[in-house]
Design a protein around this motif. Sequence first.
Motif, PDB file in Angstrom:
ATOM      1  N   UNK A 221       0.834  -1.207   0.000  1.00 41.20           N
ATOM      2  CA  UNK A 221       0.000   0.000   0.000  1.00 41.20           C
ATOM      3  C   UNK A 221       0.868   1.256   0.000  1.00 41.20           C
ATOM      4  N   UNK A 222       1.955   1.240   0.790  1.00 37.81           N
ATOM      5  CA  UNK A 222       2.848   2.402   0.833  1.00 37.81           C
ATOM      6  C   UNK A 222       3.478   2.655  -0.533  1.00 37.81           C
ATOM      7  N   UNK A 223       3.909   1.585  -1.196  1.00 40.31           N
ATOM      8  CA  UNK A 223       4.525   1.738  -2.513  1.00 40.31           C
ATOM      9  C   UNK A 223       3.523   2.251  -3.537  1.00 40.31           C
ATOM     10  N   UNK A 224       2.327   1.674  -3.534  1.00 37.52           N
ATOM     11  CA  UNK A 224       1.310   2.086  -4.512  1.00 37.52           C
ATOM     12  C   UNK A 224       0.892   3.533  -4.283  1.00 37.52           C
ATOM     13  N   UNK A 225       0.641   3.900  -3.019  1.00 39.56           N
ATOM     14  CA  UNK A 225       0.215   5.275  -2.733  1.00 39.56           C
ATOM     15  C   UNK A 225       1.305   6.278  -3.087  1.00 39.56           C
ATOM     16  N   UNK A 226       2.565   5.917  -2.825  1.00 40.67           N
ATOM     17  CA  UNK A 226       3.669   6.812  -3.180  1.00 40.67           C
ATOM     18  C   UNK A 226       3.770   6.975  -4.691  1.00 40.67           C
ATOM     19  N   UNK A 227       3.647   5.871  -5.403  1.00 45.73           N
ATOM     20  CA  UNK A 227       3.716   5.930  -6.869  1.00 45.73           C
ATOM     21  C   UNK A 227       2.572   6.764  -7.439  1.00 45.73           C
ATOM     22  N   UNK A 228       1.367   6.563  -6.908  1.00 43.91           N
ATOM     23  CA  UNK A 228       0.212   7.307  -7.411  1.00 43.91           C
ATOM     24  C   UNK A 228       0.369   8.799  -7.138  1.00 43.91           C
ATOM     25  N   UNK A 229       0.798   9.150  -5.914  1.00 48.36           N
ATOM     26  CA  UNK A 229       0.945  10.569  -5.577  1.00 48.36           C
ATOM     27  C   UNK A 229       2.001  11.241  -6.438  1.00 48.36           C
ATOM     28  N   UNK A 230       3.087  10.525  -6.733  1.00 45.99           N
ATOM     29  CA  UNK A 230       4.129  11.108  -7.578  1.00 45.99           C
ATOM     30  C   UNK A 230       3.705  11.145  -9.042  1.00 45.99           C
ATOM     31  N   UNK A 231       2.951  10.142  -9.475  1.00 48.80           N
ATOM     32  CA  UNK A 231       2.463  10.154 -10.860  1.00 48.80           C
ATOM     33  C   UNK A 231       1.487  11.304 -11.089  1.00 48.80           C
ATOM     34  N   UNK A 232       0.711  11.634 -10.071  1.00 48.98           N
ATOM     35  CA  UNK A 232      -0.270  12.721 -10.179  1.00 48.98           C
ATOM     36  C   UNK A 232       0.322  14.074  -9.802  1.00 48.98           C
ATOM     37  N   UNK A 233       1.624  14.130  -9.601  1.00 51.53           N
ATOM     38  CA  UNK A 233       2.258  15.386  -9.212  1.00 51.53           C
ATOM     39  C   UNK A 233       2.147  16.415 -10.329  1.00 51.53           C
ATOM     40  N   UNK A 234       1.748  17.645 -10.006  1.00 52.90           N
ATOM     41  CA  UNK A 234       1.646  18.684 -11.035  1.00 52.90           C
ATOM     42  C   UNK A 234       2.993  19.283 -11.424  1.00 52.90           C
ATOM     43  N   UNK A 235       4.054  18.900 -10.721  1.00 55.00           N
ATOM     44  CA  UNK A 235       5.384  19.434 -11.016  1.00 55.00           C
ATOM     45  C   UNK A 235       6.342  18.280 -11.251  1.00 55.00           C
TER      46      UNK A 235
END
Length: 346
Positions: A221-235
């Motif tokens: 879950x930590x890996x997936x959430x980190x990947x998703x948050x970085x993939x959706x990063x506006x910068x």
Amino acid sequence: MSVSLHGLKQNPDKFTKEIPQQVSDAKEIPEMQIHRDEFILLMHPMKPESSQFMQEAAASEYIFSSVVFKCPCNSGNMLYGSVFLMVPAFILLLLGYMVNARTWRLLTGACPPEKCRDCSPRGTCARYCWVLMPVTARASVAPLTWIAVALLNANSYVCAASGNSLIKNLICKDQGQECQNLLFKIPCDEKLSTNTSSEFLRLQAQSQLIGWFLIAIITTVALISTCVSHCCSPVSYLQLKFWKIYSKEEQKLFEIKAKEHATKLAETNINCFFEGTDPAAFHTPSNKDWQKISLLYTFNSQEQYYSMIHKYVNTNRGNSANFEEDGQHPTVLGFVDETDAIDSGF
């Protein structure tokens, strides 16, 4: 290990007996310590702050289970084991909320007395619930670590399971009340544990399997959430890195300047009090100014600012219409609202 030749000649049998014993003693490592070290090594690649929280929680659980934990070995086993497993985790969760600056930045001034009529707990909760999700994720690190390490150590689970009715019916099926009474005493009686090693090892295996499954779920879950948050990063990655550096430096300068300003204001007031004079003009930000820079940060791709102070000074002290524009709350930019600008992947 040093052995004198003279001693070896005088009593060779002594050394032939002692050396293997010393070697075997050196190889004996407590199983509990092995599981704790494996868990810490497994979580080592995670972010520094999260890894630190995990290690502290794991060390605390190890100390408590070694020193404080004493299974009653009676009908209260289930309650005692469950409380020792879950209550400290719940306390760690609450502490995680308390030490997170974003929690207080979100709640402070949310329902002032003059707006109590317009402020409903349900509306406030619905408004800020999604903002608290990353806070909850970070606050959950320590309690989940406590539970995982406790399950690997198996003390709490064995104590609780020995008093569980389902476990008793499974192990002591058609064996009468005496078997159930013996099951209560398994966590406390080493001789009894040896005589009933299959049941004892079964409970330990169940606990450790659940612990490893929990660790696998947490890591995934930590890996997936980190990947998703970085993939959706506006910068981009480098801009995000620069942004974190800026946040840290801004916070350092803010604390220095705030201390200097507060010192000057206090010195002026004290001098005027003792000298009986009127104070000179001394500018201090108004309540509205403080409220504006204390708002939660929102990202706007059209007008990019690195903090609420940055936005405040570039929008005519917050009087421009652009200051009131709503924006996004990207999870990856949650560090902007942290006073310490912690570099965390959650």
